[in-house]
Design an enzyme around this catalytic site. Structure first.
Site, mmCIF file in Angstrom:
data_model
loop_
_atom_site.group_PDB
_atom_site.id
_atom_site.type_symbol
_atom_site.label_atom_id
_atom_site.label_comp_id
_atom_site.label_asym_id
_atom_site.label_seq_id
_atom_site.Cartn_x
_atom_site.Cartn_y
_atom_site.Cartn_z
ATOM 1 N N GLU A 1 -9.225 -4.836 29.695
ATOM 2 C CA GLU A 1 -10.603 -4.925 29.154
ATOM 3 C C GLU A 1 -11.662 -4.980 30.417
ATOM 4 O O GLU A 1 -11.490 -5.462 31.355
ATOM 5 C CB GLU A 1 -10.862 -6.356 28.626
ATOM 6 C CG GLU A 1 -9.943 -6.547 27.388
ATOM 7 C CD GLU A 1 -10.460 -5.803 26.331
ATOM 8 O OE1 GLU A 1 -11.657 -5.369 26.161
ATOM 9 O OE2 GLU A 1 -9.960 -5.792 25.147
ATOM 10 N N CYS B 1 -20.264 -7.685 29.874
ATOM 11 C CA CYS B 1 -19.424 -6.293 30.046
ATOM 12 C C CYS B 1 -19.891 -5.457 28.791
ATOM 13 O O CYS B 1 -20.209 -4.417 28.871
ATOM 14 C CB CYS B 1 -18.098 -6.352 29.699
ATOM 15 S SG CYS B 1 -17.589 -7.530 28.219
HETATM 16 P P1 NAD Z 1 -13.038 -8.126 38.967
HETATM 17 O O1 NAD Z 1 -12.261 -6.838 38.863
HETATM 18 O O2 NAD Z 1 -13.537 -8.135 40.679
HETATM 19 O O3 NAD Z 1 -12.097 -9.388 39.094
HETATM 20 C C1 NAD Z 1 -11.335 -9.663 37.940
HETATM 21 C C2 NAD Z 1 -10.224 -10.524 38.486
HETATM 22 O O4 NAD Z 1 -9.037 -9.676 38.833
HETATM 23 C C3 NAD Z 1 -10.434 -11.605 39.115
HETATM 24 O O5 NAD Z 1 -9.782 -12.747 38.608
HETATM 25 C C4 NAD Z 1 -10.027 -11.265 40.442
HETATM 26 O O6 NAD Z 1 -9.490 -12.211 41.190
HETATM 27 C C5 NAD Z 1 -8.488 -10.378 39.958
HETATM 28 N N1 NAD Z 1 -8.297 -9.463 41.189
HETATM 29 C C6 NAD Z 1 -8.870 -8.873 41.973
HETATM 30 N N2 NAD Z 1 -8.046 -7.900 42.628
HETATM 31 C C7 NAD Z 1 -6.879 -8.035 41.967
HETATM 32 C C8 NAD Z 1 -5.661 -7.560 42.306
HETATM 33 N N3 NAD Z 1 -5.493 -6.403 43.304
HETATM 34 N N4 NAD Z 1 -4.538 -7.544 41.462
HETATM 35 C C9 NAD Z 1 -4.670 -8.537 40.583
HETATM 36 N N5 NAD Z 1 -5.929 -9.030 40.406
HETATM 37 C C10 NAD Z 1 -6.861 -8.925 40.923
HETATM 38 O O7 NAD Z 1 -14.008 -8.303 38.000
HETATM 39 P P2 NAD Z 1 -15.099 -9.343 37.951
HETATM 40 O O8 NAD Z 1 -16.168 -9.217 38.911
HETATM 41 O O9 NAD Z 1 -14.410 -10.772 38.036
HETATM 42 O O10 NAD Z 1 -15.590 -9.123 36.566
HETATM 43 C C11 NAD Z 1 -16.848 -8.257 36.230
HETATM 44 C C12 NAD Z 1 -16.106 -7.205 35.708
HETATM 45 O O11 NAD Z 1 -15.342 -7.515 34.426
HETATM 46 C C13 NAD Z 1 -17.195 -6.397 34.752
HETATM 47 O O12 NAD Z 1 -16.958 -4.866 35.156
HETATM 48 C C14 NAD Z 1 -17.186 -6.605 33.499
HETATM 49 O O13 NAD Z 1 -17.716 -5.511 32.805
HETATM 50 C C15 NAD Z 1 -15.734 -6.597 33.429
HETATM 51 N N6 NAD Z 1 -15.538 -7.489 32.187
HETATM 52 C C16 NAD Z 1 -15.066 -6.849 30.912
HETATM 53 C C17 NAD Z 1 -14.749 -7.685 29.786
HETATM 54 C C18 NAD Z 1 -14.240 -6.806 28.721
HETATM 55 O O14 NAD Z 1 -13.625 -7.478 27.890
HETATM 56 N N7 NAD Z 1 -14.063 -5.394 28.562
HETATM 57 C C19 NAD Z 1 -15.353 -8.943 29.607
HETATM 58 C C20 NAD Z 1 -15.853 -9.356 30.800
HETATM 59 C C21 NAD Z 1 -16.124 -8.711 31.871
#
Ligand code: NAD
Length: 503
Positions: free
Chosen positions: A252, A286
């Site tokens: 997602e 998002c």
């Molecule tokens: P992010 O990708 O920075 O982090 C998301 C999660 O991934 C966090 O818990 C982080 O600690 C973890 N993470 C980071 N590096 C990792 C790795 N190498 N391996 C495993 N886990 C890791 O995203 P964010 O800034 O927390 O969220 C914002 C993004 O999420 C935006 O792009 C937004 O559009 C998207 N989003 C999508 C949806 C959807 O349902 N499509 C919903 C909400 C947010």
């Protein structure tokens, strides 16, 4: 830019602040006050939690659909009773205004109820027709849990978003290890604590706290599926981490959703929708609206009304701060580049970016389609409004995006037909952001917005592997799949398949 902000979170653009022993400090993005101190989980701790989840899995699966339904509804009741706590947390840890927190929780609770109430019907064993050739078989299909699901969540909807995976994975019979965002660990802990209160006993839902390293450890810890919500860049890293073990992943990811306003649309309604979907949650949704394509015939009226209404919206009252300090840099870059590329700032501008807020919505007009504000996820209260010949051209431009999460159309006649031409996973018609709160509707994207679905029947099946069973009822008159067949059986089958196909 973010260095000028107040508060410890703003002072630590490389990640959230840490305690003396490396604990995560959960801080208020506005005041900088520490809300919670949480010890982090290293590789070994994550493995231990996954092992415990695996031990708990047979118990949870053994409860059956009825038992899990009762457990999940008990969880929902505990959450509802303790709602004030999480509203407070969402405001303090995430910076949401109360209205945004309540909207998030309304949708989250709806999904727990939907997943609990529909898992048996969607995933339970059902008969399917065996076909003419296999009439001697009784065929059934059912959807069995994977085992242990690792859920990795973002910070922007720290309750609703993970619940979209957690509730559906649990309803399907899996146990879950959940790693919330390092920016919202206290909200994550609240989810796990409320579940434990409702369902004491084996650790069906556990918390793993930490940054991306903890998330990466979870991907390597032997889980049977990873449900990831976050940015496309992290999604790619997770895919790579899951590749060696062929662990399936639900993605997602981000969005760059567009709203298309047709010439026969209700312009005032479209303005209100664009403004709310662009600015609620400080634009950090998002599936929030970031681009608006308005048909020439109503463009000037739309922009004039939007300008008037946007000037009435207040940061700190109508929407909260930008939760992650680094995002303010992205927002500023997009606004500045849009202006440098020839766009116009109709409301606000670069000066609106005042950490930790974007002080009032920013409305940009006539921004070239190549500009970052049109192409990349801005994740702030910024709306790009571009003029198009008609709604069809609006859809054509909307579809040029690499993302394909959600979108909206405002139109009179043919609105649904128009909506169906958007190449996205979800669309609202004459409204915005309604689909995330409909339990029965699948949520997810196309292209760079990811794949797989949470919510609805598809969201339940996402967390279960189909198991097909074909049971022999009687000896087939035409027994071919045996060496005990008669000489004439093969030519008879040849005649039969021709007859069936040529019918
Ligand atoms: P992010 O990708 O920075 O982090 C998301 C999660 O991934 C966090 O818990 C982080 O600690 C973890 N993470 C980071 N590096 C990792 C790795 N190498 N391996 C495993 N886990 C890791 O995203 P964010 O800034 O927390 O969220 C914002 C993004 O999420 C935006 O792009 C937004 O559009 C998207 N989003 C999508 C949806 C959807 O349902 N499509 C919903 C909400 C947010």
């Amino acid at each position: 830019m973010t260095g000028s902000a107040t508060g410890p979170r703003a002072a630590a653009p490389g990640g959230p602040p840490r305690g003396p022993a490396g604990e995560l400090l959960s801080v208020d993005p506005v005041s900088g006050e520490t809300i919670a101190v949480l010890p982090t989980d290293d590789e070994e701790a994550v493995r231990t939690k996954v092992a415990r989840a695996r031990e708990a899995a047979p118990w949870w699966e053994g409860l059956g659909h009825g038992g899990r339904r009762r457990a999940l509804l008990a969880w929902r009741r505990v959450m509802a009773r303790r709602l004030d706590e999480v509203i407070d947390l969402l405001q303090r840890e995430n910076g949401k205004v109360r209205a945004d927190a309540v909207v998030e929780l309304a949708a989250a609770l709806e999904h727990v109820g939907w997943a609990a109430g529909h898992a048996s019907r969607v995933l339970g064993r059902r008969r399917v027709f065996s076909g003419l050739l296999m009439l001697n078989q009784a065929s059934t299909v059912e959807y069995r849990p994977y085992g242990v699901v690792g859920v990795i969540g973002p910070w922007n909807y720290p309750v609703h978003t993970p619940i979209g995976s957690i509730a559906y994975a649990l309803a399907a019979g899996n146990t879950v290890v959940f790693k919330p965002s390092e920016y919202t660990p206290a909200c994550g802990k609240w989810l796990v604590d409320t579940f434990a209160e409702a369902v004491p006993g084996p650790p069906v839902l556990q918390l793993a706290v930490g940054t991306g390293e903890t998330g990466a450890a979870l991907c390597r810890a032997g889980v049977d599926k990873v449900a990831f919500t976050g940015s496309p860049a992290t999604g790619a890293r997770i895919l790579a981490a899951c590749a060696p073990t062929l662990t399936p992943v639900l993605m997602e990811l981000g969005g760059k959703d567009a709203l298309v306003v047709a010439e026969d649309a209700d312009v005032n309604a479209a303005v209100e929708a664009a403004l709310w979907a662009g600015c609620s949650n400080a634009g950090q949704s998002c599936a929030g609206i970031e681009r608006v394509y308005v048909a020439d015939a109503v463009h000037d009226r739309f922009l004039a009304r939007l300008t008037e209404r946007a000037r009435e919206i207040r940061a700190g009252e109508d929407y909260g701060p930008v939760t992650m300090p680094g995002q303010l840099d992205v927002i500023l870059r997009h606004v500045e580049q849009a202006l440098a590329d020839g766009g116009r700032a109709v409301v606000g501008g670069p000066e609106s970016v005042q950490p930790p807020y974007v002080r009032g919505p920013v409305v940009l007009a006539d921004v070239p389609e190549e500009s970052a504000a049109v192409r990349e996820e801005t994740f702030g209260p910024v709306l790009v409004v571009n003029r198009v010949r008609d709604a069809a051209e609006g859809v054509e431009r909307a579809n040029r995006s690499e993302y394909g999460l959600g979108g909206a159309v405002f139109a009179g006649r043919g609105a649904v037909r128009l909506a169906r031409t958007l190449r996205t996973g979800m669309v609202s018609v004459n409204d915005v952001l309604t689909f995330p709160a409909v339990g029965a509707l699948p949520f997810g994207g196309r292209g760079k917005s990811g794949y797989g679905r949470i919510h609805g029947a598809d969201g339940l099946r996402e967390f279960a592997a189909p198991q097909a069973v074909a049971r022999r009822l009687f000896r087939a008159p035409l027994a071919i799949q045996t060496y005990a067949r008669g000489k004439r059986d093969v030519p008879r089958l040849e005649r039969l398949i021709k007859r069936i196909a040529l019918r």
